[in-house]
Write an enzyme that holds these catalytic residues in place. Structure first.
Site, PDB file in Angstrom:
ATOM      1  N   ASP A   1      -4.746  17.738 -16.925  1.00 41.99           N
ATOM      2  CA  ASP A   1      -5.043  16.112 -17.510  1.00 41.99           C
ATOM      3  C   ASP A   1      -4.328  16.075 -19.022  1.00 41.99           C
ATOM      4  O   ASP A   1      -5.093  16.840 -19.782  1.00 41.99           O
ATOM      5  CB  ASP A   1      -6.342  16.015 -17.138  1.00 41.99           C
ATOM      6  CG  ASP A   1      -7.227  14.303 -17.918  1.00 41.99           C
ATOM      7  OD1 ASP A   1      -6.052  14.073 -18.617  1.00 41.99           O
ATOM      8  OD2 ASP A   1      -8.210  14.424 -17.125  1.00 41.99           O
TER       9      ASP A   1
ATOM     10  N   TYR B   1     -13.706  15.206 -18.888  1.00 41.87           N
ATOM     11  CA  TYR B   1     -14.361  14.107 -18.477  1.00 41.87           C
ATOM     12  C   TYR B   1     -15.504  14.034 -18.081  1.00 41.87           C
ATOM     13  O   TYR B   1     -15.040  14.319 -17.417  1.00 41.87           O
ATOM     14  CB  TYR B   1     -12.978  13.351 -17.875  1.00 41.87           C
ATOM     15  CG  TYR B   1     -13.580  11.257 -17.608  1.00 41.87           C
ATOM     16  CD1 TYR B   1     -13.897  10.714 -19.288  1.00 41.87           C
ATOM     17  CD2 TYR B   1     -13.235  11.570 -16.880  1.00 41.87           C
ATOM     18  CE1 TYR B   1     -14.770   9.193 -18.896  1.00 41.87           C
ATOM     19  CE2 TYR B   1     -14.023  10.120 -16.218  1.00 41.87           C
ATOM     20  CZ  TYR B   1     -14.310   9.334 -17.805  1.00 41.87           C
ATOM     21  OH  TYR B   1     -14.433   7.996 -17.340  1.00 41.87           O
TER      22      TYR B   1
ATOM     23  N   LYS C   1      -5.608   4.641 -21.185  1.00 43.78           N
ATOM     24  CA  LYS C   1      -5.936   4.995 -22.803  1.00 43.78           C
ATOM     25  C   LYS C   1      -4.600   5.179 -22.749  1.00 43.78           C
ATOM     26  O   LYS C   1      -3.847   3.631 -23.439  1.00 43.78           O
ATOM     27  CB  LYS C   1      -6.227   6.871 -22.360  1.00 43.78           C
ATOM     28  CG  LYS C   1      -7.437   7.044 -21.868  1.00 43.78           C
ATOM     29  CD  LYS C   1      -8.701   6.153 -21.498  1.00 43.78           C
ATOM     30  CE  LYS C   1      -9.915   7.203 -21.553  1.00 43.78           C
ATOM     31  NZ  LYS C   1      -9.826   6.431 -19.612  1.00 43.78           N
TER      32      LYS C   1
ATOM     33  N   ARG D   1       0.736  -1.285  -0.041  1.00 40.50           N
ATOM     34  CA  ARG D   1       0.328   0.088  -0.278  1.00 40.50           C
ATOM     35  C   ARG D   1       0.911   1.283   0.264  1.00 40.50           C
ATOM     36  O   ARG D   1       0.368   1.887  -0.817  1.00 40.50           O
ATOM     37  CB  ARG D   1      -1.349  -0.106   1.103  1.00 40.50           C
ATOM     38  CG  ARG D   1      -2.070   1.315   1.255  1.00 40.50           C
ATOM     39  CD  ARG D   1      -3.217   1.135   2.216  1.00 40.50           C
ATOM     40  NE  ARG D   1      -2.745   0.389   3.536  1.00 40.50           N
ATOM     41  CZ  ARG D   1      -1.515   1.481   4.214  1.00 40.50           C
ATOM     42  NH1 ARG D   1      -1.670   2.850   3.964  1.00 40.50           N
ATOM     43  NH2 ARG D   1      -1.591   1.254   5.992  1.00 40.50           N
TER      44      ARG D   1
END
Length: 428
Positions: free
Chosen positions: A217, A130, A242, A77
Site C-alpha cells: 500500500d 489502515y 488521497k 464494467r
C-alpha cells in the site's frame, strides 16, 4: 508505438509530470478536444460481429491479446475510455505493466487479495495499517478460509522474515500456501517503514513452489516519494482518494504491477464489478496534471511544521518517515527506498485523550476530519476514529495512544498553518 503513447522526444525520455498532460489520449478520436471528454456510456457499438467476437475472446481470456492489439471497447464494467486513459497514465509513474482503477481503495485491496488467495492460504500483513485493511484481514478473510497474521511494522526485516518462514511452513502442513505479504509502508498512523527490497529478497528465497505475492500500500508516499515495484514488489496499491485525487471530492483506488498477477486481479474486477465510474476516472485524470505540484508543496510545508513541532513543550514526539528521532534501521530504510517523507505526520502530545481533543477542537485552519492527501490540511485522532476498532492491546502494540494526533498537511501558506497549530497547542 501510437503517437499518444510515445514516452520519448528524440533521444529524451519524457518525465512523468510531462506525460500527465496527454499520455494515452488521442484528441483526433474525440473531435479534437484538448482534454479527455467524459465517456458516460454503459455499452459500446461494435463495427462488426467479428470485432465483437475478437473483443470478448481477449476480455474473457479465451486467447492472448496480440502485441499491438488494443482491448476493444465492450461494456463499462470491463473497460471504458476514461478508465483506460487514467490507467495508462498511472502506470507511467510506477513503471507498471498494467494498472486497474477501482471504486475505492478498499475495493482495490479486497479485489487484489481475493484474486491471489484461496481457502487454506495464509496472508501476512504489517501492522498498524489502515483500519479497513485490518478489518478485511482479521474479520472477513477468515470467513473464506484464509488466515491473516499481523507482524509489527517497526520490528525489522528479521522479524518479518521469521514470520514469513513460519507462515509458509504452517500453510504447507494444511495443504495451503503463504499467498501474499501485504505491506503498508509508511505505516498508518505511525510512519514506520518496512524494507520492501529486503522483503522481496526474502520471498524469492522462500522454499515454496509459488512465490508469495508482495503487495505494498503506497498511499502515503506514492507515486512521487516511493516506488514499490522498482524495489521488487509485485503489486502497488493506492487509495486514489488521497494524493492522486487530491481535492477531497472523490473516492477511488488503484492496483498496479506485474502483468501475470494483474491478469488475475483484472478477472476478479470484471466479475466483481468493482471498477470506478467514468466521471470519477475523468476527475482523477484532471488531478494527475497537478499531482507533482501539490505533493511537492505539501511536503515542503510538512517538513517545516515537523521541524517546528519537534521540541515544543506540549509535544512529546513527532513521527515522520525516517525522521530524526527514528531508529538507525528506519533511517537506513528511508535513505534506500524513499525520495521524501511525504506530508502526513503524527504527533504525540503531553497528556491523553482530553488534551488531544482540546487540541483538535481548537484548530481552525486544520479541519477535523479523517482521510489525508487533499489540498487542505486535516487533523484526526486515530485511537478514537480510524483505528477505533483496535483492541487496547493492539493499540499499545502498534503505538497508537490516546495522545496521538495525525496531521495531513495541505498546500496552504505554511506560516498560517503554524500559527494555527501553535495557538491550539497553547490551549492544551
Amino acid at each position: 508505438m501510437p503517437k499518444h503513447k510515445n514516452r520519448t522526444l528524440g533521444t529524451r525520455t519524457l518525465a512523468p509530470e510531462t506525460l500527465m498532460m496527454g499520455y494515452g489520449y488521442d484528441p483526433a478520436l474525440s473531435e479534437g478536444a484538448i482534454k479527455t471528454p467524459i465517456f458516460q456510456a454503459s455499452t459500446f457499438v461494435f463495427k462488426s460481429a467479428e470485432d465483437g467476437k475478437r473483443f470478448f475472446e481477449v476480455a474473457y481470456g479465451l486467447r492472448e491479446k496480440d502485441p499491438d492489439e488494443a482491448l476493444g471497447l465492450i461494456y463499462s464494467r470491463i473497460n471504458n475510455p476514461n478508465l483506460e486513459i487514467l490507467e495508462d497514465r498511472l502506470s507511467v509513474w510506477d513503471a507498471a505493466d498494467r494498472t486497474l482503477v477501482f471504486s475505492s481503495g478498499m475495493a482495490a485491496i479486497t479485489t487484489a487479495v481475493l484474486a491471489v488467495s484461496r481457502p487454506g492460504d495464509i496472508v501476512l500483513y504489517t501492522a498498524p495499517a489502515y483500519g479497513g485493511t485490518e478489518y478485511l484481514f482479521d474479520r472477513i478473510l477468515p470467513r473464506y478460509g484464509v488466515e491473516a497474521r499481523a507482524v509489527p511494522a517497526g520490528e525489522g526485516s528479521a522479524v518479518l522474515n521469521e514470520a514469513i518462514q513460519t507462515a509458509a511452513e504452517d500453510a504447507a502442513v494444511r495443504g495451503g500456501r503463504l499467498a501474499a505479504v501485504f505491506v503498508e509502508s509508511p505505516a498508518n498512523p505511525t510512519n514506520e517503514l518496512v524494507d520492501i527490497a529486503q522483503t522481496a529478497r526474502d520471498l524469492a528465497a522462500l522454499n515454496q513452489a509459488e512465490r508469495p505475492v508482495l503487495a505494498v500500500d503506497n498511499t502515503f508516499l506514492g507515486p512521487l516519494w516511493q516506488r514499490p515495484l522498482a524495489l521488487g514488489a509485485d503489486l502497488a496499491l493506492y487509495s486514489l482518494t488521497k494524493y492522486v485525487g487530491g481535492h477531497s471530492d472523490l473516492i477511488a483506488g488503484a492496483c498496479m504491477g506485474r502483468a501475470d498477477i494483474m491478469a488475475q486481479v483484472a478477472e476478479m474486477r470484471t466479475i466483481g464489478g468493482s471498477m470506478a465510474d467514468p466521471h470519477t476516472a475523468w476527475l482523477l485524470t484532471r488531478s494527475l496534471e497537478t499531482l507533482h505540484l501539490r505533493m511537492e508543496r505539501s511536503q515542503v510545508n510538512a517538513i517545516t511544521l515537523a521541524e517546528r513541532l519537534t521540541g515544543h513543550s506540549k509535544v512529546v514526539e513527532v513521527l515522520t518517515a525516517g525522521g530524526a528521532l527514528a531508529s538507525a534501521e528506519q533511517q537506513r530504510i528511508f535513505a534506500e527506498q524513499c525520495a521524501g517523507p511525504g506530508s502526513t505526520l503524527s504527533i504525540r502530545l503531553n497528556g491523553g485523550e482530553a488534551e488531544a481533543f482540546r487540541f483538535l477542537d481548537s484548530l481552525t485552519l486544520f479541519k477535523l476530519a479523517v482521510s489525508l492527501g487533499g489540498s487542505e490540511s486535516l487533523a484526526s485522532h486515530p485511537s478514537s476514529m480510524t483505528h477505533s476498532d483496535y483492541t487496547s492491546e493492539a493499540k499499545a502494540r502498534c503505538g497508537i495512544g490516546d495522545n496521538l494526533v495525525r496531521l495531513s498537511v495541505g498546500i496552504e501558506n505554511v506560516e498560517d498553518l503554524w500559527v494555527d497549530l501553535a495557538q491550539a497547542l497553547d490551549r492544551i
